[in-house]
Design a protein around this motif. Structure first.
Motif, short mmCIF file in Angstrom:
data_model
loop_
_atom_site.label_atom_id
_atom_site.label_comp_id
_atom_site.label_asym_id
_atom_site.label_seq_id
_atom_site.Cartn_x
_atom_site.Cartn_y
_atom_site.Cartn_z
N GLU A 1 0.82 -1.21 0.00
CA GLU A 1 0.00 0.00 0.00
C GLU A 1 0.85 1.26 0.00
O GLU A 1 0.46 2.28 -0.57
N MET A 2 2.03 1.20 0.62
CA MET A 2 2.90 2.37 0.65
C MET A 2 3.41 2.69 -0.76
O MET A 2 3.53 3.87 -1.14
N HIS A 3 3.70 1.66 -1.54
CA HIS A 3 4.14 1.89 -2.92
C HIS A 3 3.05 2.58 -3.73
O HIS A 3 3.32 3.48 -4.53
N GLN A 4 1.80 2.18 -3.52
CA GLN A 4 0.70 2.83 -4.23
C GLN A 4 0.56 4.28 -3.79
O GLN A 4 0.26 5.15 -4.61
N CYS A 5 0.79 4.55 -2.51
CA CYS A 5 0.74 5.93 -2.02
C CYS A 5 1.83 6.78 -2.67
O CYS A 5 1.60 7.95 -3.01
N TYR A 6 3.02 6.21 -2.82
CA TYR A 6 4.10 6.95 -3.49
C TYR A 6 3.73 7.26 -4.94
O TYR A 6 4.05 8.36 -5.45
N LEU A 7 3.06 6.35 -5.62
CA LEU A 7 2.61 6.62 -6.99
C LEU A 7 1.59 7.76 -7.01
O LEU A 7 1.65 8.64 -7.88
N ASP A 8 0.65 7.75 -6.06
CA ASP A 8 -0.32 8.85 -5.96
C ASP A 8 0.39 10.17 -5.64
O ASP A 8 0.02 11.22 -6.17
N LEU A 9 1.38 10.11 -4.78
CA LEU A 9 2.11 11.32 -4.39
C LEU A 9 2.82 11.93 -5.60
O LEU A 9 2.80 13.14 -5.80
N ILE A 10 3.45 11.09 -6.41
CA ILE A 10 4.19 11.56 -7.58
C ILE A 10 3.24 12.09 -8.65
O ILE A 10 3.54 13.06 -9.35
N THR A 11 2.07 11.46 -8.77
CA THR A 11 1.14 11.83 -9.83
C THR A 11 0.27 13.02 -9.45
O THR A 11 0.16 13.98 -10.21
N ALA A 12 -0.37 12.96 -8.28
CA ALA A 12 -1.32 14.00 -7.88
C ALA A 12 -0.75 14.99 -6.88
O ALA A 12 -1.35 16.04 -6.64
N GLY A 13 0.38 14.68 -6.25
CA GLY A 13 0.97 15.59 -5.27
C GLY A 13 0.43 15.41 -3.87
O GLY A 13 0.99 15.97 -2.92
N THR A 14 -0.64 14.64 -3.71
CA THR A 14 -1.26 14.39 -2.40
C THR A 14 -1.59 12.91 -2.32
O THR A 14 -2.10 12.33 -3.28
N ALA A 15 -1.33 12.30 -1.17
CA ALA A 15 -1.64 10.89 -0.96
C ALA A 15 -2.14 10.71 0.46
O ALA A 15 -1.88 11.53 1.35
N SER A 16 -2.87 9.62 0.68
CA SER A 16 -3.41 9.32 2.00
C SER A 16 -3.28 7.83 2.27
O SER A 16 -3.66 7.00 1.43
N LEU A 17 -2.74 7.50 3.44
CA LEU A 17 -2.60 6.11 3.87
C LEU A 17 -3.48 5.90 5.09
O LEU A 17 -3.31 6.57 6.11
#
Length: 533
Positions: A121-137
């Motif tokens: 799940e952390m890897h998916q959050c990093y992808l969201d962070l890189i793409t959208a600039g905001t992520a939530s775990l």
């Protein structure tokens, strides 16, 4: 109900502010991460084709590399990327006694992280962070008997609405999700639902309803977080007469939602990503490749012209080997039309665009090394460059992601009785980061100290006597994250009885005075864990 009305109004205001970002986010996902679950433009269909209009794979590949680099540099799986250490307010004897206990506590946290789905799940959050600039775990406490005490879920940006609290933290979180009526009743068995929903439950148990879960801090989070779950009338598939249906109310010690950003612009709540910066180049490169493919199709099949002589019918002609094309006597028949120019310059433009995309997404600096071997100096220079590149981002991620993550994990294990009760306040107990990126700075500081030692020795052997050897050993050991069991305790022996009892030294400041306070784990599937008010 008055409190619930305020929560719903705050949710609507925060959702309205988020709507300004949705078009930008959708464009970023379309060109970089089209396979991400959830859509900002409407419902998605399981198994549907995604990325059909994507022609250039440079940006998706670079985003994957950057996410993998963040994972390896910040939270490497199966590595000890953080530890707990005694704070500055403890005496030397208390530090010696506390260190083994804190090492055991940090090992317990890491063991639960490694046995959970954190890495996935952390890897998916990093992808969201890189793409959208905001992520939530979402960090939940697992049910008793599971392999790990922790459970994680990467929240899609389409389900997330955040807001800043009075202290400037993004710890006001709203999560919208759709569940069936059957799942709703199972999840909130004590909720009072309208009669029409109960009637639908018997006839159509699979019909979807939208629920919103809200977590809001009390006094900036110092007194815990309020939890509310209510039905969202607007996005449900069934008509709901009452739009203010409270499903559950409770209190958390720490928020189960960990929200973090790549870069924050002044006055904005949501973060900005490296993909947003590179989006013009990404879109242009995608269009150039599309035009190259169209030009290649023309080059292979050609464009043809024919005289309208009443004999040749272009609709009946197939350009395949062995085809006989009739023509009138004296006419040209079917002849190729020569293209006005060539498209060779497009490759030069494309190479430049791809280089800029890789540079913006750090693929050219954090990617794999092409050289078969590197000298020690080259390795150090590359490490120093990595620290410079990710320094500012690492500072934000440490504040918004890593520290809340460890604090939440400590809170869960203390409540379960798996680790002793202590407060991570920086004075008695503090967090020590040991990830590869954090070690780069520590190695530089240790190198400076060793250079100082050598300088003193070169001045005079007597100059070494001015060094506090024990303090130097302790400082270097702490800086380089050396395990406490490898260091001989000369000032005081470890209190064996305290170690066997699993307790920290009997210092009043060490004990976190929260006895008698009921705190709930976050279990969406089992809301019984919440503290009712």
């Amino acid at each position: 109900m008055e409190v619930l009305e305020k929560v719903i109004k705050r949710y609507e205001r925060a959702k309205a502010r988020r709507s300004l970002w949705e078009g930008h986010w959708q464009e970023c996902y379309d060109y970089v991460l089209p396979q991400r679950e959830g859509s900002l433009n409407g419902e998605t269909v399981n198994g549907e084709k995604k990325g059909t209009n994507l022609y250039d794979g440079t940006a998706p590949d670079a985003a994957e590399q950057l996410a993998a680099s963040l994972m390896a540099e910040l939270t490497p799986p199966w590595s000890k990327w953080f530890g707990l250490t005694a704070g500055v307010d403890l005496s030397d004897e208390e530090k010696d006694n506390a260190s083994p206990i804190l090492d055991e506590a940090s090992d317990a946290i890491l063991s639960n992280l490694h046995r959970s789905n954190f890495a996935v799940e952390m890897h998916q959050c990093y992808l969201d962070l890189i793409t959208a600039g905001t992520a939530s775990l979402m960090f939940e406490e697992a049910e008793i008997g599971m392999n790990s005490s922790f459970k994680f879920t990467a929240i899609p940006i389409c389900d997330l609405v955040i807001d800043e609290s009075s202290n400037g933290n993004i710890d006001i979180t709203f999560r919208k999700s759709k569940v069936s009526l059957e799942a709703l009743v199972h999840r909130f068995p004590q909720a009072e639902l309208p009669d029409n929903l109960m009637e639908k439950l018997e006839k159509e148990p699979d019909i979807k309803v939208a629920i919103v879960e809200a977590v809001l801090p009390k006094d900036g989070g110092s007194k815990g977080y309020d939890y509310y779950a209510f039905l969202d009338k607007a996005d449900s598939e069934i008509n709901i007469s009452n739009d203010k249906i409270l499903l559950k109310k409770g209190v958390f010690e720490r928020s189960p939602f960990i929200n973090f950003r790549w870069l924050k612009a002044p006055g904005e709540i949501y973060g900005r990503s490296p993909v947003m910066k590179a989006l013009p180049d990404i879109k242009t490169a995608n269009k150039v490749v599309e035009l190259i493919l169209k030009n290649a199709s023309i080059a292979v099949t050609g464009i043809w012209q024919a005289d309208d002589d009443g004999v040749l019918n272009p609709a009946n002609i197939k350009l395949i080997p062995g085809t006989i094309i009739p023509k009138a006597v004296g006419s040209k028949g079917l002849s190729p039309l020569e293209a006005p120019g060539k498209f060779d310059v497009s490759q030069l433009v494309l190479d430049d665009l791809r280089a800029r995309i890789k540079h913006a997404l750090l693929a050219d600096r954090l990617g794999q090394i092409d050289a078969p071997s590197m000298s020690a100096t080259e390795v150090l220079e590359r490490s120093a460059e990595m620290a410079r590149i990710l320094g500012a981002t690492y500072g934000r991620l440490q504040s918004e992601l890593l520290t809340p993550l460890i604090m939440r994990a400590t809170s869960i294990l203390k409540r379960r009785g798996e680790i002793p009760s202590f407060a991570i306040d920086g004075h008695m107990v503090e967090i020590q980061y040991k990830s590869p990126l954090a070690k780069l700075q520590a190695q530089a500081e240790a190198t400076n100290i060793m250079s100082w030692f050598n300088s003193l020795n070169s001045i005079s052997p007597e100059a070494i006597s001015f060094i506090n050897v024990k303090a130097a050993v302790d400082w270097i050991s702490k800086t380089l994250s050396i395990p406490s069991e490898l260091i001989t305790k000369q000032a005081a022996l470890v209190n064996q009885s305290a170690l066997m009892g699993g307790e920290l030294p009997q210092t009043s400041e060490l004990i976190n005075a929260q006895e008698g306070r009921e705190v709930a784990p976050y279990m969406p599937q089992n809301q019984e864990g919440l503290t009712d008010e």
